[in-house]
Design an enzyme around this catalytic site. Structure first.
Site, short mmCIF file in Angstrom:
data_model
loop_
_atom_site.label_atom_id
_atom_site.label_comp_id
_atom_site.label_asym_id
_atom_site.label_seq_id
_atom_site.Cartn_x
_atom_site.Cartn_y
_atom_site.Cartn_z
N HIS A 121 0.81 -1.22 0.00
CA HIS A 121 0.00 0.00 0.00
C HIS A 121 0.85 1.27 0.00
O HIS A 121 0.36 2.34 -0.35
CB HIS A 121 -0.99 0.00 1.18
N ASP A 151 0.27 -7.64 1.55
CA ASP A 151 0.70 -6.25 1.64
C ASP A 151 2.22 -6.12 1.67
O ASP A 151 2.78 -5.35 2.46
CB ASP A 151 0.09 -5.57 2.87
N SER A 225 4.78 2.61 7.89
CA SER A 225 4.44 1.46 7.07
C SER A 225 5.66 0.99 6.30
O SER A 225 6.35 1.78 5.64
CB SER A 225 3.35 1.81 6.06
#
Length: 466
Positions: A121, A151, A225
């Site tokens: 993402h 992911d 992230s």
């Protein structure tokens, strides 16, 4: 409506929840990979004493190893901007100048020649990717491959020097209560480090169909992230992926993709160009008190096999309906998240040892995994299947599953309305794909009724109860 037991196809159920910090900017062990990635270390010697207070633990060595391997990732997407108030009010015609939308996140260097792991993402839909190292050197990056279900994305930069890289640890060896560090490079501020403990393993966040995460209370905030979760030896045990929060900021729960899963995905992307997924070939549900009582079994933990896929490895090995899977290799199976964790690091043709309880007797069965190509299943007389990318584009939707056929008498009076309709949501959760829907339905309790939103073939949005 008939009461059927929930079923779960054993496959990888995952999705991605955005954690990266986004802003709009309008401006100009056996190793199969051909590349060398540091393998997991098997030593159990820890640098800290169990029972020590946090004030007595020295994290500096682990932090020093990790911070130089964590990078800042910048993702730039160019989109047409509206040029008038009418565009804003009545729809965007895309006739303006391309404008930049910039997202940021973190990544981890895993080889000295510049391979970098981050979250899917963080880089999704990027037109340009830029990586900044901890020493402030900046490089253009190219995308090697992604696994959107878990992911994970793999990038490559061409640096003019050998780079510091993170060594993979064995995420199966980490224990609940063990100290870990979360290292990120948010907003290009150079690496930041927070400490916490492992709160849980094989955590399953059922709403979005994500499974097998490491949960930690190390503070992770937007921009982290794709950063590293490391143990006290500085070994990579996870890739920080998401937080659970109603505010968008850290409130005590963060999650990481385990390093063993990450390493397997990276090896597949390097060697095959895509992720090789293995499957047992069974359908069923995890046990609990209510479900066990309904089935008339004594076990309240384990995975109950409701059916076996024809010609699958499970069928060939002799797994039967009614078997309760208790263990796969060294993994104890308490539910489907444990089962997924045991299978997700395997490839087609790998053999796993499956311990099942059959009529009160434990039986060990070697199962050769098959290629996971299951993209449809039947639930209460509705045969469901995934949509192709072309179909989604034609329908102008990015999620949904099709009702391929209807065989249950309760639904036959509505055959014309339901046949070829697209299920958009079940129980107010998006029907992203078959995996997600199986996950939702596997949680359905006896007597529970779930609302379904359907896009019919003539374009109407209908609702019915499942």
């Amino acid at each position: 409506m008939k009461n059927f037991s929930s079923m779960l196809v054993v496959s990888l159920l995952s999705g991605a929840i955005t954690l990266g910090a986004y802003k709009l900017v309008f401006e100009g062990n056996s190793f199969r990979s051909p590349l060398s990635i540091a393998a997991p270390q098997t030593s159990n010697n820890h640098t800290v004493a169990y029972g020590s207070g946090a004030e007595n633990i020295d994290f500096t060595s682990a932090a020093d190893k990790a911070v130089h391997t964590v990078v800042h990732v910048k993702n730039t997407i160019y989109r047409q901007a509206p040029v008038s108030m009418m565009d804003y009010m009545f729809g965007y015609r895309g006739n303006g100048q391309p404008q930049a939308q910039v997202g940021t996140g973190s990544g981890v260097i895993i080889t000295e020649d510049g391979y970098i792991v981050t979250n899917n993402h963080v880089i999704q839909d990027a037109n340009e990717l830029e990586v900044t190292l901890n020493n402030n050197k900046t490089y253009k990056a190219k995308l090697v491959g992604t696994d959107s279900k878990m992911d994970i994305a793999l990038l490559k930069i061409d640096a003019d020097e050998k780079l510091p890289y993170s060594t993979f640890g064995n995420s199966d060896d980490i224990k609940v209560g063990e100290w870990v560090l979360a290292v990120g490079n948010p907003y290009n501020l150079n690496s930041t480090v927070t400490a916490g403990i492992v709160s849980a393993k094989a955590r399953n966040l059922s709403k979005e169909g994500i499974q097998s995460f490491i949960q930690t209370d190390a503070a992770v905030n937007p921009g982290n992230s794709g950063g590293a979760l490391v143990n006290t030896r500085g070994e990579l045990v996870g890739i920080n992926t998401m937080i659970s929060s109603t505010t968008g900021s850290y409130v005590g729960y963060s999650f990481a993709v385990p390093s063993n899963i990450t390493r397997k995905i990276v090896e597949d992307l390097m060697e095959y160009g895509n992720v090789q997924r293995g499957a047992l070939g069974i359908q069923g549900s995890e046990l609990n008190s209510a479900f066990s009582k309904e089935l008339g079994v004594n076990d309240t933990q384990g995975f109950y096999v409701n059916s076996v896929v024809s010609k699958s490895g499970a069928e060939k090995a002799g797994i039967r309906k009614g078997d309760i899977i208790k263990k796969i290799d060294s993994h104890d199976i308490h539910g489907f998240s444990d089962l997924n964790a045991a299978i997700v690091t395997k490839r087609p043709n790998d053999v796993v040892q499956v311990l099942v309880n059959r009529d009160g007797k434990n039986i060990n069965l070697p199962v050769k995994l098959t290629k996971n190509e299951i993209n449809s299943f039947t639930y209460e007389g509705l045969e469901l299947e995934d949509l192709s990318a072309a179909e989604k584009k034609t329908l102008k939707i990015n999620y949904g599953i099709r009702i391929k056929e209807i065989t249950d008498g309760d639904f036959l009076p509505y055959y014309n309305e339901l046949k070829d309709g697209i299920i958009l949501s079940i129980n107010n959760t998006k029907a992203t794909d078959i995996d997600t829907v199986i996950e939702i339905l596997s949680r359905k309790q006896q007597g529970q009724r779930m609302p379904v939103q359907l896009l019919s073939k003539d374009g109407q949005v209908l609702r019915f109860i499942l």
